[in-house]
Write an enzyme that holds these catalytic residues in place. Sequence first.
Site, PDB file in Angstrom:
ATOM      1  N   ASN A 186       6.605  23.249  -0.322  1.00 19.36           N
ATOM      2  CA  ASN A 186       6.119  23.853  -1.322  1.00 19.36           C
ATOM      3  C   ASN A 186       4.957  23.265  -2.166  1.00 19.36           C
ATOM      4  OD1 ASN A 186       8.289  22.104  -2.214  1.00 19.36           O
ATOM      5  ND2 ASN A 186       7.905  23.456  -4.000  1.00 19.36           N
TER       6      ASN A 186
ATOM      7  N   CYS B  23      10.353  24.409  -7.212  1.00 22.45           N
ATOM      8  CA  CYS B  23      11.627  24.804  -7.545  1.00 22.45           C
ATOM      9  C   CYS B  23      12.748  25.016  -9.048  1.00 22.45           C
ATOM     10  CB  CYS B  23      12.349  23.145  -7.435  1.00 22.45           C
ATOM     11  SG  CYS B  23      11.001  21.993  -8.058  1.00 22.45           S
TER      12      CYS B  23
ATOM     13  N   GLU C 169      16.673  15.774  -5.455  1.00 22.61           N
ATOM     14  CA  GLU C 169      15.086  16.915  -6.040  1.00 22.61           C
ATOM     15  C   GLU C 169      15.774  17.804  -5.655  1.00 22.61           C
ATOM     16  OE1 GLU C 169      14.129  16.464  -8.556  1.00 22.61           O
ATOM     17  OE2 GLU C 169      13.096  14.647  -8.757  1.00 22.61           O
TER      18      GLU C 169
ATOM     19  N   GLU D  52      12.740  12.063 -10.118  1.00 22.47           N
ATOM     20  CA  GLU D  52      11.060  11.196 -10.194  1.00 22.47           C
ATOM     21  C   GLU D  52      10.816  11.190 -11.493  1.00 22.47           C
ATOM     22  OE1 GLU D  52      11.187   9.037  -7.610  1.00 22.47           O
ATOM     23  OE2 GLU D  52      11.906  10.581  -6.153  1.00 22.47           O
TER      24      GLU D  52
HETATM   25  P1  NAD Z   1      14.583  21.521   3.199  1.00 23.76           P
HETATM   26  O1  NAD Z   1      15.754  21.358   2.151  1.00 23.76           O
HETATM   27  O2  NAD Z   1      14.812  23.250   4.290  1.00 23.76           O
HETATM   28  O3  NAD Z   1      13.478  21.089   2.891  1.00 23.76           O
HETATM   29  C1  NAD Z   1      13.634  19.841   2.721  1.00 23.76           C
HETATM   30  C2  NAD Z   1      13.058  18.671   4.027  1.00 23.76           C
HETATM   31  O4  NAD Z   1      14.133  17.826   4.337  1.00 23.76           O
HETATM   32  C3  NAD Z   1      12.198  18.936   4.737  1.00 23.76           C
HETATM   33  O5  NAD Z   1      11.082  17.703   5.322  1.00 23.76           O
HETATM   34  C4  NAD Z   1      12.862  19.407   6.013  1.00 23.76           C
HETATM   35  O6  NAD Z   1      12.495  18.578   7.539  1.00 23.76           O
HETATM   36  C5  NAD Z   1      13.884  17.701   5.408  1.00 23.76           C
HETATM   37  N1  NAD Z   1      15.139  18.368   6.175  1.00 23.76           N
HETATM   38  C6  NAD Z   1      15.874  19.560   6.663  1.00 23.76           C
HETATM   39  N2  NAD Z   1      17.216  19.566   6.542  1.00 23.76           N
HETATM   40  C7  NAD Z   1      17.553  18.254   7.073  1.00 23.76           C
HETATM   41  C8  NAD Z   1      19.038  17.047   6.898  1.00 23.76           C
HETATM   42  N3  NAD Z   1      20.050  17.625   7.220  1.00 23.76           N
HETATM   43  N4  NAD Z   1      18.530  15.916   6.334  1.00 23.76           N
HETATM   44  C9  NAD Z   1      17.581  15.238   6.211  1.00 23.76           C
HETATM   45  N5  NAD Z   1      15.733  16.520   6.390  1.00 23.76           N
HETATM   46  C10 NAD Z   1      16.553  17.494   5.966  1.00 23.76           C
HETATM   47  O7  NAD Z   1      13.482  22.279   1.922  1.00 23.76           O
HETATM   48  P2  NAD Z   1      12.581  23.325   1.819  1.00 23.76           P
HETATM   49  O8  NAD Z   1      12.415  24.564   1.869  1.00 23.76           O
HETATM   50  O9  NAD Z   1      11.184  22.077   2.460  1.00 23.76           O
HETATM   51  O10 NAD Z   1      11.581  23.675   0.085  1.00 23.76           O
HETATM   52  C11 NAD Z   1      12.167  24.324  -0.370  1.00 23.76           C
HETATM   53  C12 NAD Z   1      13.636  23.232  -1.305  1.00 23.76           C
HETATM   54  O11 NAD Z   1      13.054  21.986  -1.758  1.00 23.76           O
HETATM   55  C13 NAD Z   1      14.000  24.171  -2.597  1.00 23.76           C
HETATM   56  O12 NAD Z   1      15.529  24.647  -2.571  1.00 23.76           O
HETATM   57  C14 NAD Z   1      13.074  23.779  -3.361  1.00 23.76           C
HETATM   58  O13 NAD Z   1      14.143  23.955  -5.312  1.00 23.76           O
HETATM   59  C15 NAD Z   1      13.179  22.831  -3.208  1.00 23.76           C
HETATM   60  N6  NAD Z   1      12.670  21.366  -4.102  1.00 23.76           N
HETATM   61  C16 NAD Z   1      13.463  21.065  -5.397  1.00 23.76           C
HETATM   62  C17 NAD Z   1      12.138  20.070  -5.729  1.00 23.76           C
HETATM   63  C18 NAD Z   1      12.538  19.090  -7.293  1.00 23.76           C
HETATM   64  O14 NAD Z   1      12.153  18.537  -7.598  1.00 23.76           O
HETATM   65  N7  NAD Z   1      13.465  19.476  -7.427  1.00 23.76           N
HETATM   66  C19 NAD Z   1      11.144  19.831  -5.660  1.00 23.76           C
HETATM   67  C20 NAD Z   1      10.297  20.783  -4.507  1.00 23.76           C
HETATM   68  C21 NAD Z   1      11.244  21.590  -4.291  1.00 23.76           C
END
Ligand code: NAD
Length: 479
Positions: A151, A284, A250, A460
């Site tokens: 995102n 997020c 995060e 972070e």
């Molecule tokens: P996602 O969890 O699908 O993917 C995030 C990353 O994790 C990707 O690089 C993905 O390849 C990797 N991933 C997926 N499964 C994994 C596993 N089993 N082990 C290790 N890595 C794995 O998330 P997304 O759809 O890319 O992003 C959206 C999510 O991120 C939302 O839930 C959002 O709230 C969260 N987010 C949080 C913050 C924060 O600061 N808290 C910031 C941005 C996004």
Amino acid sequence: MTFLRTLSYVHGQSVDPDAGRYADKMDPRTGEKLCDVAQSEASDLDRAADSSADALAAWKNLRPTQRGRLLVELARVVRAHGSALGEIEALETGKPRQEMPALIDLVAQFFEYYGGIANAMDGELVNVGPAYHSYVVREALGVIGVILPWNAPLHQAARAIAPALAAGNTVLAKPSEHTSGSLVEMARLAVEAAGLPPGVLNVVVGQGTVIGPAMVANQHVRKISLTGSLRAGQELGRLAAERVMPLTLELGGKSANIVFDDADLDAAVPGSVRAFTWNSGQWCAAGTRLLVQENIHDVFVERLVEAVGRLRIGPEDDAAAGPITTRAQYDKIASYFEVAAALGVKAAIGGRLPVDPRLERGWFIEPTVYTGVTNDMPLATEEIFGPVLCVIPFKDEADAVRIANDSPFGLAAGIWSRDIGRVHRVAGRLEAGRIVVNEYGGGFVQNPCGGYKLSGYGREQGMDALAHYTQQKSVIIRL
Ligand code: NAD
């Protein structure tokens, strides 16, 4: 199409994946193919980790001011190449191009900030009496894995990579498989234009379910920072527990944005619209539970719906918000329209796929406002990660705090009020990692960012993040 194939960048070189496999990356504005993305395997990750480990000693042993200077130089390079980096990010995510200058500026700020404080990691003299001389030093952990979402790819990357490098670690980053290009390009610039030694910042492109477990299993990797969904955080956490590996997580949110009856409504209405529509709600910290004091509920909703109706989403460079970045996420958001229908909840605006022919080709979702939602409905308990708002009325301060905290998540919150006493009382009682008053979102490079409860742990941003990328060593000398 400006680039054809996104490859990993390891030890100063672009590398094809061992297995020679690539996935299609689609354009969110049109649904058409944009480029191929490498599908790396565990063997690719292991080779990149060897490079990160080889680069570690020299990087760790640089004087902190030298590391800092290189990071500040990287900030300069990011600004100088901002239009190219911004173009890749806009293409991959679908974000309106008008947002790119501010984004690039923010990315550069992370490298400036942590470059500037790289030498602020002092040790400590411990007074244990005249028979001993004792001190505590902070040391780099080693190779840090950084796993990133789609995102806000460069922003999330910079905020984890900058403190990890400043503290003397090397970084092995894995961007989202949906948005890898901008980070790969930034890593290339870091080595080829800013002068970071090869191996200090490596990027491995591939699927999280393959690269994540491989990262945990690799003995060079000493910590992982993951920004992503709750599911990914839980899966990674289970694996990391076996290795007793520290994590920064995060994760998601379902943040409350609370409007009291004494708020400046001229600010609270547009602020509350932006809270759930910025980046098409793929944020997020998005304020997707709007808590409005009951005596202003109807008038506030009327003004809010009117303001949402004026928003122009679309593929244009100057749109208020662009498409949803992935097809899967688009389908997920659309599925909540069925959830609402099944619950008998009506949308005050939106609640359907767009009918405007301008939005036919891409993955666009109309901003949606649901009223008559209760805080226990899935619309209010689950992170939708799209421009979908639930409006929930409350009676008084205590009621607002109760509803806001009645969530499995605790990432952020907003408060709108002119009563400074109330603002402090409510901010003190909210279970959320970031609270913004009379504005929504915001936050600066200097503000720690992270969640309570299922939104994750560790932080972070800010000074503290440096400490999160180090470990302490006590030295006790009997004199
Ligand atoms: P996602 O969890 O699908 O993917 C995030 C990353 O994790 C990707 O690089 C993905 O390849 C990797 N991933 C997926 N499964 C994994 C596993 N089993 N082990 C290790 N890595 C794995 O998330 P997304 O759809 O890319 O992003 C959206 C999510 O991120 C939302 O839930 C959002 O709230 C969260 N987010 C949080 C913050 C924060 O600061 N808290 C910031 C941005 C996004």
